[in-house]
Design an enzyme around this catalytic site. Structure first.
Site, PDB file in Angstrom:
ATOM      1  CB  CYS A   2      -0.868   0.005   1.244  1.00 47.86           C
ATOM      2  SG  CYS A   2      -1.727  -1.549   1.487  1.00 47.86           S
ATOM      3  NE  ARG A  27       4.157   1.736  -1.765  1.00 48.58           N
ATOM      4  CZ  ARG A  27       5.349   1.178  -1.644  1.00 48.58           C
ATOM      5  NH1 ARG A  27       6.320   1.533  -2.443  1.00 48.58           N
ATOM      6  NH2 ARG A  27       5.582   0.276  -0.735  1.00 48.58           N
ATOM      7  CD1 TRP A  78      -2.911  -4.449  -4.871  1.00 46.83           C
ATOM      8  CD2 TRP A  78      -2.062  -5.749  -3.275  1.00 46.83           C
ATOM      9  NE1 TRP A  78      -2.738  -5.701  -5.401  1.00 46.83           N
ATOM     10  CE2 TRP A  78      -2.226  -6.521  -4.444  1.00 46.83           C
ATOM     11  CE3 TRP A  78      -1.541  -6.360  -2.137  1.00 46.83           C
ATOM     12  CZ2 TRP A  78      -1.881  -7.868  -4.509  1.00 46.83           C
ATOM     13  CZ3 TRP A  78      -1.193  -7.700  -2.204  1.00 46.83           C
ATOM     14  CH2 TRP A  78      -1.365  -8.439  -3.374  1.00 46.83           C
ATOM     15  CG  ASN A 102       3.090  -1.130   2.787  1.00 40.04           C
ATOM     16  OD1 ASN A 102       2.497  -2.126   2.373  1.00 40.04           O
ATOM     17  ND2 ASN A 102       4.254  -0.730   2.308  1.00 40.04           N
ATOM     18  N   GLY A 103       1.858  -3.518   4.913  1.00 41.88           N
ATOM     19  CA  GLY A 103       2.470  -4.748   5.414  1.00 41.88           C
ATOM     20  C   GLY A 103       1.382  -5.701   5.879  1.00 41.88           C
ATOM     21  CD  GLU A 496       9.195  -9.476 -18.719  1.00 45.15           C
ATOM     22  OE1 GLU A 496       8.963 -10.285 -17.811  1.00 45.15           O
ATOM     23  OE2 GLU A 496       8.921  -8.266 -18.636  1.00 45.15           O
ATOM     24  CE  LYS A 500       5.745  -6.614 -18.404  1.00 52.86           C
ATOM     25  NZ  LYS A 500       6.895  -7.017 -17.668  1.00 52.86           N
ATOM     26  CD  GLU A 503       2.743  -7.272 -15.621  1.00 51.82           C
ATOM     27  OE1 GLU A 503       2.574  -7.268 -14.407  1.00 51.82           O
ATOM     28  OE2 GLU A 503       3.862  -7.098 -16.139  1.00 51.82           O
ATOM     29  CG  HIS A 519       7.897 -33.011 -24.042  1.00 50.85           C
ATOM     30  ND1 HIS A 519       8.170 -34.348 -24.228  1.00 50.85           N
ATOM     31  CD2 HIS A 519       9.006 -32.351 -24.452  1.00 50.85           C
ATOM     32  CE1 HIS A 519       9.394 -34.487 -24.703  1.00 50.85           C
ATOM     33  NE2 HIS A 519       9.928 -33.278 -24.863  1.00 50.85           N
ATOM     34  CE  LYS A 618       7.288  -0.484 -11.132  1.00 49.49           C
ATOM     35  NZ  LYS A 618       7.491  -1.301 -12.348  1.00 49.49           N
TER      36      LYS A 618
HETATM   37  O1  M6R Z   1      10.546  -4.754  -7.776  1.00 47.60           O
HETATM   38  P1  M6R Z   1      10.817  -6.152  -8.204  1.00 47.60           P
HETATM   39  O2  M6R Z   1      11.659  -6.266  -9.413  1.00 47.60           O
HETATM   40  O3  M6R Z   1      11.376  -7.000  -7.084  1.00 47.60           O
HETATM   41  O4  M6R Z   1       9.380  -6.745  -8.550  1.00 47.60           O
HETATM   42  C1  M6R Z   1       9.205  -8.090  -8.865  1.00 47.60           C
HETATM   43  C2  M6R Z   1       7.863  -8.325  -9.523  1.00 47.60           C
HETATM   44  O5  M6R Z   1       6.821  -8.014  -8.639  1.00 47.60           O
HETATM   45  C3  M6R Z   1       7.681  -7.506 -10.801  1.00 47.60           C
HETATM   46  O6  M6R Z   1       8.705  -7.752 -11.702  1.00 47.60           O
HETATM   47  C4  M6R Z   1       6.327  -7.837 -11.459  1.00 47.60           C
HETATM   48  O7  M6R Z   1       6.333  -9.136 -11.958  1.00 47.60           O
HETATM   49  C5  M6R Z   1       6.002  -6.830 -12.567  1.00 47.60           C
HETATM   50  N1  M6R Z   1       4.636  -6.410 -12.471  1.00 47.60           N
HETATM   51  C6  M6R Z   1       6.143  -7.365 -13.929  1.00 47.60           C
HETATM   52  O8  M6R Z   1       5.819  -6.451 -14.922  1.00 47.60           O
END
Ligand code: M6R
Length: 623
Positions: A2, A27, A78, A102-103, A496, A500, A503, A519, A618
């Site tokens: 958060c 966040r 969040w 936050n936490g 990756e 992308k 998400e 497989h 994020k």
């Molecule tokens: O800040 P970080 O690189 O540790 O974050 C890791 C993941 O949460 C982050 O890469 C996440 O998968 C992204 N949303 C991908 O776009």
């Protein structure tokens, strides 16, 4: 994950809190709220306004219920415990005490049961509400808010960044930090243009950068009382301590969209600069990391890479680079799995955490565990002085600049640059043990460095194909599923690319090692399943082409990412995105860029909230 903001000074707090929350919205954005102290006839009362949904809803709620108090806290949430409702939105309140958090409080159920027995009434399903009641309870025996917060955190297990105000203590904000980020912004008349003293607190510096560049980082276990005179901090042993003040040099404008429709698109286009800055930060002439002395694995030691999400994909590439270039055994772990599988760490192992934010709770816990088990630790981080950067023995910064979009782009490619540089550096120190010919090693190093230096202009030329990629995206935007295939270094690129897409567009997408197709996943192939194939030149190219043929012969539509000059690929794929030729070990950095654009344009076509996709945040600061 958060976002927290707090202000104490002479200016009206509400607009400052809202401005900060807007900056922190990445966040978490399922609800938001503020608590502001108002003085009526000198007796302070709390003006608390909360709203489910994005911060825009809170803005409307505050317009309907304005306040001119100059002392308050705010939060963007969040959800972890309890759904995204107004009742669960922070700040939580108990007997004049307001709290944002936050936490996760891991022992919240036991604390809640005890507080219920003690007569406290709960209004939400959150773990945070126990904190408000604990502090209210502690204030019955402690006159100072600081002591009441200390007494409360002593009963809590888990992770917290807390910001607390109290009607009985109208001249202060008390904050506490344990395993969740929090920093204090000190009065800075030069930046804010305000001569009267004031103090801020925030989850990250972007929230307060328009008002102060002078920040104080808290350590785990710290509790601090903020007044307009500054901060008084006690550490985990309740001793009064001072913490280092640092000056923020990066530019607030860098965090704005600068004319792009979304931060993600802006950040994709910033990659040439971000990569250039990362190279400049670590390469001096032909010397890589010339003044650095990173730990080396012992002759039988390994490199263990720990990361999550996109950073994990970068780490998968890192493993291949380290093994192929330095001939040092390397392993990659999902940070969220690492510490629960009783990992074996041997003397001479080094553990590397890869993280954009440097605050990801899983990665932080994993690298802490690796260190505890005896590994030397290193991190590759983007955010300077983040928790992971500070926890590890050494850090390689990626210099990508602030990444605001939840979907990571420039952080990924700069992580790949940092890992490539580290692999070349390590190769220079291990090649004699491996019996490698020094001349051959130097020649390879020169070739890699040349390609690395050319990366910014190479990526510029990939970005020039944006309109073609946008046209391709329009043709695929209405599909439901998509498969991504790659081999060797192309496999993490495929993972990756799929991450992308899913998400930000909410399309179902899977990345597969292309050799694994036969497989199982090949059963999925038909005309409704477009397949993106990473088919750039390099080892394994012929085999990828065979896999591509297998897709075609089952009616699958292929989008290929291929090397310019490849003439056979156009006969085999419906759509081809060409990228310039490059050293195969660095091709993932280049091949990832069109996949970022493809995902972006598909998502934009589908009308999703690209920068803040649903359910995501994020910086994932909970386990
Ligand atoms: O800040 P970080 O690189 O540790 O974050 C890791 C993941 O949460 C982050 O890469 C996440 O998968 C992204 N949303 C991908 O776009």
């Amino acid at each position: 994950m958060c976002g927290i903001i707090g202000y104490l000074g002479t200016r009206t707090a509400a607009p400052l809190l809202l401005e900060g929350l807007a900056k922190l919205e990445y966040r978490g954005y399922d609800s938001a709220g503020v608590a502001i102290l108002e003085r009526h006839d000198e007796a302070p009362t709390t003006h608390r306004v909360r709203a489910a949904g994005k911060i825009a809803h809170l803005v409307t709620a505050l317009e309907a219920s304005p306040t001119n108090g100059t002392h308050g806290i705010g939060h963007t949430r969040w959800a972890t415990h309890g759904g995204p409702t107004q009742d669960n939105a922070h700040p939580h309140f108990s007997e004049g005490v307001s709290v944002v958090h936050n936490g996760i409080i891991e022992n919240h159920a036991a604390l809640r049961a005890r507080l219920l027995e003690d007569g406290f009434e709960f209004k939400s399903e959150t773990d945070t509400e126990v904190i408000a009641h604990l502090i209210a309870q502690a204030l019955k025996s402690h006159s100072r808010l600081h002591e009441a917060v200390q007494a409360s955190v002593a009963q809590m297990q888990g992770a917290w960044a807390l910001c607390v105000i109290s009607e009985r203590h109208p001249e202060e904000i008390v904050v506490a930090r344990h395993a969740s980020p929090l920093l204090i912004g000190l009065h800075d008349a030069e930046t804010s243009g305000h001569a009267t003293p004031e103090v801020f607190v925030a989850s990250d510096v972007s929230a307060i950068l328009n008002h102060t560049r002078s920040v104080l980082d808290l350590n785990d276990g710290d509790v601090a009382t903020l007044t307009i005179k500054g901060a008084k901090i006690t550490d985990v042993d309740l001793r009064q301590v001072t913490r280092r003040t640092r000056r923020i040099t990066w530019n607030a404008v860098a965090a704005e969209k600068q004319g792009y429709k979304h931060f993600m698109l802006k950040e994709i286009h910033e990659q040439p600069k971000a990569i250039r800055d990362t190279i400049l930060g670590h390469v001096d002439g032909d010397n890589i990391f010339s003044k650095r002395n990173f730990p080396l694995p012992s002759p039988h030691g390994r490199v263990i890479l720990l990361a999550c999400g996109t950073s994990w994909h970068a780490a998968l590439c890192g493993k291949i680079l380290i093994e192929q270039l330095a001939r040092v055994p390397a392993e990659v772990d999902l940070a969220s799995e690492f510490r629960y599988r009783q990992p074996v760490i041997r003397e001479g192992d080094i553990a590397i955490a890869v993280s954009q934010s440097g605050e990801t709770a899983d990665t932080l816990a994993a690298i802490r565990e690796a260190g505890r088990l005896g590994a030397k630790t290193l991190s590759i981080c983007n955010v300077v002085d983040s928790s992971i950067a500070r926890m590890t023995g050494d850090v390689i910064y990626t210099h990508a600049g602030p990444e605001i979009s939840v979907a990571s782009t420039k952080a990924f490619t700069t992580q790949l640059v940092a890992l490539s540089l580290f692999s070349v550096w390590l190769a220079g120190r291990t090649s004699s043990d491996n019996g490698e010919d020094e001349g051959a090693r130097d020649e390879r190093e020169r070739a890699l460095l040349t390609t690395i230096r050319n990366l910014p202009s190479t990526i510029e030329s990939v970005l020039e194909h944006r309109e073609r990629i946008q046209r391709i995206a329009r043709r695929y935007a209405q599909y439901r599923d998509m498969l991504y295939l790659g081999r060797g270094l192309g496999y993490p690129v495929a993972l990756e690319g799929a991450l992308k897409l899913k998400e930000i567009s909410y399309m179902h997408a899977e990345g597969y090692a292309s050799g694994e197709m036969k497989h199982g996943p090949i059963a999925l192939i038909d005309e409704t399943m477009p397949v993106v194939v990473i088919a750039t030149e390099g080892p394994g190219y012929e085999k990828v082409i065979s896999n591509l043929e297998e897709v075609r012969s089952r009616g699958g539509r292929v989008i290929a990412v291929a090397t310019m000059g490849d003439t056979q690929i156009e006969q085999l794929a419906e759509d081809v995105i060409f990228v310039p030729p490059a050293h195969p070990m660095l091709q993932p950095i280049i091949a990832s860029v069109p996949l970022q654009l493809l995902a972006y344009y598909i998502a934009d076509q589908r009308g999703t909230d690209v920068d803040q996709p649903r359910n995501l945040a994020k910086s994932v600061t909970v386990e």
